[in-house]
Design an enzyme around this catalytic site. Structure first.
Site, short mmCIF file in Angstrom:
data_model
loop_
_atom_site.label_atom_id
_atom_site.label_comp_id
_atom_site.label_asym_id
_atom_site.label_seq_id
_atom_site.Cartn_x
_atom_site.Cartn_y
_atom_site.Cartn_z
N LYS A 1 -1.96 -1.46 -3.19
CA LYS A 1 -1.62 -2.45 -4.23
C LYS A 1 -2.60 -2.27 -5.37
CE LYS A 1 1.05 -6.11 -4.00
NZ LYS A 1 2.23 -6.12 -3.31
N1 GLU Z 1 5.68 -5.52 -4.80
C1 GLU Z 1 6.62 -5.58 -3.71
C2 GLU Z 1 5.93 -6.10 -2.45
O1 GLU Z 1 4.91 -6.72 -2.51
C3 GLU Z 1 7.34 -4.26 -3.51
C4 GLU Z 1 6.49 -3.10 -3.13
C5 GLU Z 1 7.24 -1.78 -3.13
O2 GLU Z 1 8.45 -1.79 -3.27
O3 GLU Z 1 6.56 -0.77 -3.00
O4 GLU Z 1 6.44 -5.94 -1.38
#
Ligand code: GLU
Length: 426
Positions: free
Chosen positions: A111
């Site tokens: 992230k």
């Molecule tokens: N931001 C989304 C999550 O927290 C999607 C992450 C993604 O698709 O890689 O799950």
């Protein structure tokens, strides 16, 4: 009101670590694997300059934390928010590792983002910030290494800029092989039909499945939603289609209620020209923000930010079910109160996993040079999520644990097996 930036950040990392160690104890996790999963592999911080519309230069700080890649390339969103820092990214990256593992995807967890409030910048500035951030990350991201996606305050436009910037740094002959460096792109630029609604659909589906296992449908059920962004808006649409009634909604600007039901499409049309804000909507009345979670209803859906349900308000909740559309919306003290009251929490790593499952489909589509149709995508998503939901439900029954613990046990066990099979290099 939606918690302040400081409240949202506070303890997120401690929260996820505590959840991890609690599960590790319950499942008697191999102590070596506990050591490995308790740390984040890489924490990347980049500082980069960007020219503003005024002609002045501002320096920004961007983050990408890669927690673990035992099961495949790192995967997870990029958010643009004042709460982004290393600790928040570490917590969110760890949650991604559990989420992708639970869903059975060939991914690890990551992230990142930039500590900004995007409302303070023009489109042109946001484009230059995004492109320069991508350039600064360089080979720390890549289609087979670390694949970002949208998250809080980022969207398909952000992903299109990242993909274009990344691909532009490659040889023209390799350009198309790099399209899957991000997911959540616009449909016209390699994006997946249905990726936009995948997270909200998944939240809705888990709520529906939970009711079905009790022999109930969603018809006539009432629900409240915190956050009316991509997740909050889509889940509300799907719930409404099944006959459920949205009776209150809260965002950073307003808290609205209407016990007769709020029309989801009308609210969406109202928010569109107002940068997503629900304030001033005529189909509902404003209420005190502190009373939002106290509204009696059948389902509470926190779909905004972290640390929203805490010891300060958990005791007020008057609903049998909480469906975590956001990542980390319930802190550990809040959760203890809710469980004590007999409230079920469908945890984020299950509840909002439709998004990353949709991302996986997009990645496959790009990798294989295919184009999938919307109905095909939705069917695959439904199948995959139902399978995961039933696995967690079985674990809850078999081990007599809460839903979060059950989901964590399944997610961590899959990574543990991979490490045990492969051993540790060298
Ligand atoms: N931001 C989304 C999550 O927290 C999607 C992450 C993604 O698709 O890689 O799950």
């Amino acid at each position: 009101m939606i918690a302040t930036a400081e409240q949202q950040k506070k303890g997120m990392y401690e929260n996820v670590m505590e959840q991890f160690h609690k599960t590790a104890d319950t499942m008697h996790l191999n102590p070596n694997i506990r050591k490995i999963l308790g740390i984040t592999n890489n924490e990347i911080i980049v500082h980069f300059p960007v020219k503003m519309d005024s002609g002045k230069v501002e320096v920004f700080t961007g983050y990408r934390v890669q927690h673990n890649n035992a099961l495949g390339p790192y995967k997870g969103g990029l958010r643009y928010h004042p709460t982004v820092d290393v600790d928040a990214a570490k917590a969110l990256a760890m949650w991604m590792t559990w989420k992708t593992s639970l869903a059975g995807l060939p991914y690890g967890g990551a992230k990142g983002g930039i500590q900004i409030d995007p409302r303070n910048y023009s489109m042109g500035e946001l484009e230059r910030i995004t492109r320069r951030f991508t350039y600064a990350l360089g080979e720390n991201i890549g289609p087979e290494h670390d694949i970002p996606a949208p998250d809080v305050n980022t969207n398909e436009q952000t992903m299109a800029w990242i993909a274009d910037t990344y691909m532009s740094t490659k040889n023209p002959s390799e350009r198309s092989q790099n399209q899957h460096v991000v997911t959540g792109k616009p449909v016209g630029s390699g994006g997946l039909e249905g990726r936009d609604r995948a997270t909200g659909y998944g939240v809705y589906l888990t709520i529906k499945l939970w009711h079905e296992s009790k022999g109930e449908t969603l018809k006539g059920k009432t629900f409240i939603v915190q956050g009316f962004g991509n997740v909050g808006h889509w889940v509300s649409r799907f719930m409404e289609q099944d006959g459920a009634k949205l009776i209150a909604v809260q965002d950073a600007h307003a808290t609205l209620f209407n016990l007769e039901g709020i029309d989801v499409n009308d609210l969406f049309e109202h928010s569109k020209p107002r940068k997503g804000s629900i304030k001033g909507f005529e189909g509902a009345k404003e209420m005190e923000p502190e009373d939002f979670f106290a509204i009696p209803c059948d389902v509470v859906i926190p779909a905004a930010l972290g640390n929203q349900i805490t010891a300060a308000n958990a005791h007020k909740i008057n609903a049998p079910l909480i469906a975590e559309g956001a990542n980390g919306p319930t802190d550990n003290e809040g959760e203890a109160i809710l469980l004590e009251k007999g409230i079920t929490i469908i945890p984020d790593i299950l509840c909002n996993s439709g998004g990353v499952i949709g991302s996986y489909f997009e990645w496959l589509q790009n990798r294989n040079g295919e184009l999938w149709q919307l109905d095909e995508v939705m069917l695959k998503l439904q199948k995959k999520l139902t399978e995961v939901f039933l696995k967690v439900e079985k674990m809850v029954d078999e081990k007599d644990v809460d839903w979060r613990t059950a989901a964590y046990m399944l997610a961590i066990a899959r990574i543990e097996t991979a490490y045990i099979q492969r051993g540790i290099f060298p």
